[in-house]
Motif scaffolding. Structure first.
Motif, PDB file in Angstrom:
ATOM      1  N   TRP A 138       0.869  -1.176   0.000  1.00  0.00           N
ATOM      2  CA  TRP A 138       0.000   0.000   0.000  1.00  0.00           C
ATOM      3  C   TRP A 138       0.908   1.228   0.000  1.00  0.00           C
ATOM      4  N   PRO A 139       0.379   2.408  -0.317  1.00  0.00           N
ATOM      5  CA  PRO A 139       1.224   3.603  -0.379  1.00  0.00           C
ATOM      6  C   PRO A 139       1.598   4.118   1.008  1.00  0.00           C
ATOM      7  N   SER A 140       2.437   3.367   1.700  1.00  0.00           N
ATOM      8  CA  SER A 140       2.881   3.780   3.030  1.00  0.00           C
ATOM      9  C   SER A 140       3.631   5.109   2.940  1.00  0.00           C
ATOM     10  N   PRO A 141       3.254   6.066   3.783  1.00  0.00           N
ATOM     11  CA  PRO A 141       3.935   7.370   3.733  1.00  0.00           C
ATOM     12  C   PRO A 141       5.361   7.330   4.272  1.00  0.00           C
ATOM     13  N   VAL A 142       5.742   6.209   4.918  1.00  0.00           N
ATOM     14  CA  VAL A 142       7.103   6.115   5.463  1.00  0.00           C
ATOM     15  C   VAL A 142       7.900   4.998   4.776  1.00  0.00           C
ATOM     16  N   SER A 143       7.488   4.643   3.562  1.00  0.00           N
ATOM     17  CA  SER A 143       8.245   3.667   2.781  1.00  0.00           C
ATOM     18  C   SER A 143       8.434   4.220   1.376  1.00  0.00           C
ATOM     19  N   TRP A 144       9.107   5.346   1.305  1.00  0.00           N
ATOM     20  CA  TRP A 144       9.254   6.078   0.047  1.00  0.00           C
ATOM     21  C   TRP A 144       9.971   5.231  -1.007  1.00  0.00           C
ATOM     22  N   ASN A 145       9.329   5.149  -2.166  1.00  0.00           N
ATOM     23  CA  ASN A 145       9.896   4.456  -3.326  1.00  0.00           C
ATOM     24  C   ASN A 145      10.141   2.961  -3.086  1.00  0.00           C
ATOM     25  N   TRP A 146       9.514   2.411  -2.054  1.00  0.00           N
ATOM     26  CA  TRP A 146       9.596   0.971  -1.796  1.00  0.00           C
ATOM     27  C   TRP A 146       8.208   0.509  -1.370  1.00  0.00           C
ATOM     28  N   ASN A 147       7.235   0.877  -2.236  1.00  0.00           N
ATOM     29  CA  ASN A 147       5.840   0.505  -2.001  1.00  0.00           C
ATOM     30  C   ASN A 147       5.140   0.312  -3.341  1.00  0.00           C
ATOM     31  N   SER A 148       3.982  -0.344  -3.303  1.00  0.00           N
ATOM     32  CA  SER A 148       3.305  -0.781  -4.528  1.00  0.00           C
ATOM     33  C   SER A 148       2.697   0.361  -5.337  1.00  0.00           C
ATOM     34  N   LYS A 149       2.668   1.555  -4.777  1.00  0.00           N
ATOM     35  CA  LYS A 149       2.141   2.700  -5.519  1.00  0.00           C
ATOM     36  C   LYS A 149       3.260   3.397  -6.297  1.00  0.00           C
ATOM     37  N   ASP A 150       4.447   3.454  -5.686  1.00  0.00           N
ATOM     38  CA  ASP A 150       5.586   4.114  -6.326  1.00  0.00           C
ATOM     39  C   ASP A 150       6.325   3.194  -7.290  1.00  0.00           C
ATOM     40  N   VAL A 151       6.332   1.909  -7.006  1.00  0.00           N
ATOM     41  CA  VAL A 151       7.152   0.946  -7.744  1.00  0.00           C
ATOM     42  C   VAL A 151       6.292  -0.255  -8.142  1.00  0.00           C
ATOM     43  N   GLY A 152       6.611  -0.848  -9.297  1.00  0.00           N
ATOM     44  CA  GLY A 152       5.963  -2.112  -9.674  1.00  0.00           C
ATOM     45  C   GLY A 152       4.531  -1.936 -10.140  1.00  0.00           C
ATOM     46  N   PRO A 153       3.559  -2.374  -9.336  1.00  0.00           N
ATOM     47  CA  PRO A 153       2.158  -2.334  -9.787  1.00  0.00           C
ATOM     48  C   PRO A 153       1.617  -0.919  -9.989  1.00  0.00           C
ATOM     49  N   HIS A 154       2.132   0.047  -9.205  1.00  0.00           N
ATOM     50  CA  HIS A 154       1.559   1.404  -9.156  1.00  0.00           C
ATOM     51  C   HIS A 154       0.078   1.345  -8.788  1.00  0.00           C
ATOM     52  N   ARG A 155      -0.201   0.476  -7.812  1.00  0.00           N
ATOM     53  CA  ARG A 155      -1.573   0.288  -7.327  1.00  0.00           C
ATOM     54  C   ARG A 155      -1.556   0.098  -5.809  1.00  0.00           C
ATOM     55  N   ASP A 156      -2.683   0.392  -5.199  1.00  0.00           N
ATOM     56  CA  ASP A 156      -2.876   0.120  -3.770  1.00  0.00           C
ATOM     57  C   ASP A 156      -3.443  -1.290  -3.648  1.00  0.00           C
ATOM     58  N   LEU A 157      -2.573  -2.270  -3.522  1.00  0.00           N
ATOM     59  CA  LEU A 157      -3.003  -3.672  -3.520  1.00  0.00           C
ATOM     60  C   LEU A 157      -3.839  -3.998  -2.282  1.00  0.00           C
ATOM     61  N   VAL A 158      -3.436  -3.454  -1.138  1.00  0.00           N
ATOM     62  CA  VAL A 158      -4.177  -3.707   0.106  1.00  0.00           C
ATOM     63  C   VAL A 158      -5.597  -3.164  -0.001  1.00  0.00           C
TER      64      VAL A 158
END
Length: 458
Positions: A138-158
């Motif tokens: 999910w687009p965690s605000p404390v996992s910059w550029n290592w989350n599914s919104k910024d990288v890879g799927p570019h989706r909120d999988l959760v």
């Protein structure tokens, strides 16, 4: 005007405080300590659910080799097979972060997943939001550029799966790892003997609060607790907020992985250990988590059919677990593309088919006074006045012999899936002899594990 506004605000705060104080008698507050937190009754829905599906999905699904611990075995342990795998399959200098863009989830259809889980008879689903690799689904605000919104799927999988799951009235649980193998702040805290909490303050707690406020999970499946005590993780403070003030305070359920001193002792229900299975009835609600793939929780490209639990093995485990008062959480690992491979689908659909006939003996059931007839591979559950005997082996003479049930003048016996009353008698030793239907195997209600329903027995 400003003075009036301030006075009004103070008055409102006093009124709220007074109302809160007067409500203390009606609403119990849980303080941030284990005696108080452990006294919270487990919400009923969890014990009634009995069966859930676990989903391990993340960047580890890209190499899809070895296990979901790929990064640790490769870089943490420096395991030679993992180093050779990388040397033979990826260019020099390829880092674990380079797997991120390949975690595409291109074919992930949350509605298809939800339909499958519903067809499997699952009453709750637990999705990996973040494994020990630190990548968040999910687009965690404390996992910059290592989350599914910024990288890879570019989706909120959760979020996407949660929406699809809840449309089908299935409870939604979130797996979350407290620690991350290679996060520099965690490594610093570890070097400091966990006397500092830089990682907890900057990463773990912000993510847990964000997951709860954003997705309102029915269950939090905590993990990654074994290196540090609960005091390092601020576990009791978080759980006190969760039970008192969070948007899910009345319905949320948690497990027992909140510090190395908590497993099988503190929390909500107990996991105790992966694939934990007690030999007798525990005195606390528990859950067995296990995986269709016997060697991994994440997807493996090299998985063979012999590596998987068979339909009969899975159903036998489910029956045993429920008979001993537990819930059964069965894991599957999707591919990097978001596909659930056919062997996992087949296993889940087989459970659903069995539960459609025998679910009456599983969902909302309670352990009976006897759990197992050892000589006959018969497990018992109960619901109200009904006692269910689930037998895993069909007796050669077509007569099921039970020592434990005591018949009365009102005893009635049927097999689930066949509505006609079954004939029964007593042996010279007072065993209950149930004469099973004389049917060819193809006409039986289940392929394996059949359920006898008895009323009017003691």
């Amino acid at each position: 005007m400003k003075s009036w506004a301030v006075e009004t605000q103070i008055l409102l705060q006093l009124l709220v405080l007074g109302a809160a104080k007067s409500a203390l008698g009606a609403q119990r507050l849980y303080t941030p300590d284990w005696p108080s937190l452990d006294s919270r009754p487990l919400p009923d829905w969890f014990d009634e659910a009995k069966f859930g599906v676990f989903v391990h999905w993340g960047v580890f699904s890209v190499p899809a080799w070895g296990s979901e611990w790929f990064w640790w075995h490769w870089k943490g342990e420096g395991s030679l097979p993992y180093q050779l795998f990388m040397r033979e399959n990826y260019p020099p200098g390829f880092s674990y972060a380079d797997f991120g863009p390949q975690f595409t989830a291109r074919f992930f259809d949350p509605d298809d997943w939800a339909k499958l889980f519903q067809a499997a008879g699952a009453k709750y689903v637990v999705l990996t939001t973040k494994h020990h690799e630190g990548f968040t689904n999910w687009p965690s605000p404390v996992s910059w550029n290592w989350n599914s919104k910024d990288v890879g799927p570019h989706r909120d999988l959760v979020g996407e799966l949660g929406t699809a799951i809840r449309k089908r009235n299935i409870r939604y649980g979130l797996y979350h790892s407290l620690f991350e193998w290679f996060h520099p702040l965690y490594q610093l805290d570890k070097k400091n003997g966990f006397k500092t909490q830089y990682f907890v303050t900057a990463k773990t707690m912000p993510e847990l609060y964000d997951l709860v406020n954003r997705y309102k999970p029915d269950l939090i499946w905590s993990d990654g607790d074994w290196e540090a005590p609960d005091g390092y993780w601020n576990s009791t403070g978080f759980l006190s907020w969760l039970y008192n003030d969070s948007p899910v305070k009345d319905e949320v359920v948690v497990n027992d992985r909140w510090g190395f001193n908590c497993s099988c002792r503190h929390g909500g229900y107990y996991n105790c250990a992966d694939k934990f299975q007690p030999s007798s009835l525990p005195d606390h609600k528990w859950e067995m988590c296990t995986s269709v793939d016997k060697w991994s929780w994440g997807y493996r490209r090299t998985m063979s059919i012999s590596d998987t639990a068979s339909e009969s093995e899975i159903i036998a485990e489910l029956v045993q677990t429920v008979s001993l008062g537990g819930n059964y959480l069965l894991n599957i690992g999707p591919t990097k593309d978001g596909l659930i491979v056919p062997i996992f689908q087949e296993r889940l659909l087989a459970i659903g088919k069995w539960l459609r006939v025998n679910g009456e003996a599983i969902y909302s059931s309670k352990p009976w006074r006897v759990q197992l007839e050892k000589n006959e591979s018969v497990w018992y559950t109960s619901e109200g006045a009904a006692v269910y005997a689930i037998f895993l082996k069909w007796p050669e003479n077509g007569v099921l012999s039970l020592k434990s049930p005591q018949t009365t003048s009102s005893t009635q016996i049927i097999m689930l899936g066949i509505q006609e009353d079954l004939e029964w008698s007593k042996s010279p030793h007072e065993d209950l002899l149930i004469h099973l239907p004389q049917l060819p195997p193809s006409a039986l209600p289940s392929e394996f594990a059949w359920t006898i329903k008895m009323t009017g027995v003691e």
